[in-house]
Design an enzyme around this catalytic site. Sequence first.
Site, mmCIF file in Angstrom:
data_model
loop_
_atom_site.group_PDB
_atom_site.id
_atom_site.type_symbol
_atom_site.label_atom_id
_atom_site.label_comp_id
_atom_site.label_asym_id
_atom_site.label_seq_id
_atom_site.Cartn_x
_atom_site.Cartn_y
_atom_site.Cartn_z
ATOM 1 C CB SER A 142 2.110 13.278 -44.320
ATOM 2 O OG SER A 142 2.472 13.329 -45.663
ATOM 3 C CG HIS A 198 2.839 14.251 -50.885
ATOM 4 N ND1 HIS A 198 2.950 13.463 -49.765
ATOM 5 C CD2 HIS A 198 2.677 15.520 -50.431
ATOM 6 C CE1 HIS A 198 2.876 14.217 -48.675
ATOM 7 N NE2 HIS A 198 2.691 15.474 -49.057
ATOM 8 C CE LYS A 221 3.811 18.955 -40.514
ATOM 9 N NZ LYS A 221 4.244 18.789 -41.890
HETATM 10 O O1 PNS Z 1 5.220 19.582 -45.973
HETATM 11 P P1 PNS Z 1 5.457 20.798 -45.133
HETATM 12 O O2 PNS Z 1 5.988 20.413 -43.774
HETATM 13 O O3 PNS Z 1 4.260 21.706 -45.066
HETATM 14 O O4 PNS Z 1 6.634 21.642 -45.875
HETATM 15 C C1 PNS Z 1 7.112 22.863 -45.345
HETATM 16 C C2 PNS Z 1 8.444 23.237 -46.014
HETATM 17 C C3 PNS Z 1 9.447 22.108 -45.859
HETATM 18 C C4 PNS Z 1 8.226 23.500 -47.486
HETATM 19 C C5 PNS Z 1 8.967 24.550 -45.325
HETATM 20 O O5 PNS Z 1 8.996 24.376 -43.947
HETATM 21 C C6 PNS Z 1 10.366 24.929 -45.814
HETATM 22 O O6 PNS Z 1 10.502 25.489 -46.867
HETATM 23 N N1 PNS Z 1 11.405 24.583 -45.009
HETATM 24 C C7 PNS Z 1 12.794 24.875 -45.353
HETATM 25 C C8 PNS Z 1 13.364 26.003 -44.471
HETATM 26 C C9 PNS Z 1 12.899 27.361 -44.987
HETATM 27 O O7 PNS Z 1 13.288 27.805 -46.042
HETATM 28 N N2 PNS Z 1 12.041 27.985 -44.189
HETATM 29 C C10 PNS Z 1 11.432 29.263 -44.544
HETATM 30 C C11 PNS Z 1 10.177 28.995 -45.363
HETATM 31 S S1 PNS Z 1 9.361 30.458 -45.801
#
Ligand code: PNS
Length: 166
Positions: free
Chosen positions: A135, A22, A48
């Site tokens: 992670s 990251h 998770k």
């Molecule tokens: O590190 P990760 O868990 O792969 O990140 C995923 C993340 C946080 C970027 C995604 O789940 C997200 O954008 N969550 C916020 C809620 C949202 O907008 N969901 C629709 C995504 S298309």
Amino acid sequence: MSRPLPVVALYPGSFDPLTVGHEDIVRRGLRVADRIVVAVAHTSTHAKKGLFTVDERVDLIREVFGDEERIQPVSFSGLLVNFARKQGAQLVVRGLRAISDFEYELQMAQMNQELWPEIETIFLVPDAQNSFISSSLVREVASLGGDVSSFVSPVVLEAMRRKLAG
Ligand code: PNS
């Protein structure tokens, strides 16, 4: 003549915890953006079991990057595109480590584009040495007593030791 607007990039994720992979993406992001908002999501599409609370993750990101003015650690809840809009971010940055990341990343980028057509997602590629780090693997290896010192910063390592010691 008016000055061009600063480019603000949003780098969203779970960051549980922040890894050197990251950190690599944040530094690469600063080559294309003036400011990068490292945004810890309260809601991840990948549900998770967490190790750190969202606030602890934000604090760790702040400790790792110190007072670098161009890096702003925050948390957010709700839709990513709404938060990006509020932050004045024109770009969403995500790291792409391998083909296995691609399908999920493409789907999210296209959904976000559909929700807010003005947002652009850019994918940055980490150093090959960091490509296998995630992670979730770091959490698993550490919880089973493995050495994760080359995958996370010393402050994160210390916080993991404390957390896993109970
Ligand atoms: O590190 P990760 O868990 O792969 O990140 C995923 C993340 C946080 C970027 C995604 O789940 C997200 O954008 N969550 C916020 C809620 C949202 O907008 N969901 C629709 C995504 S298309």
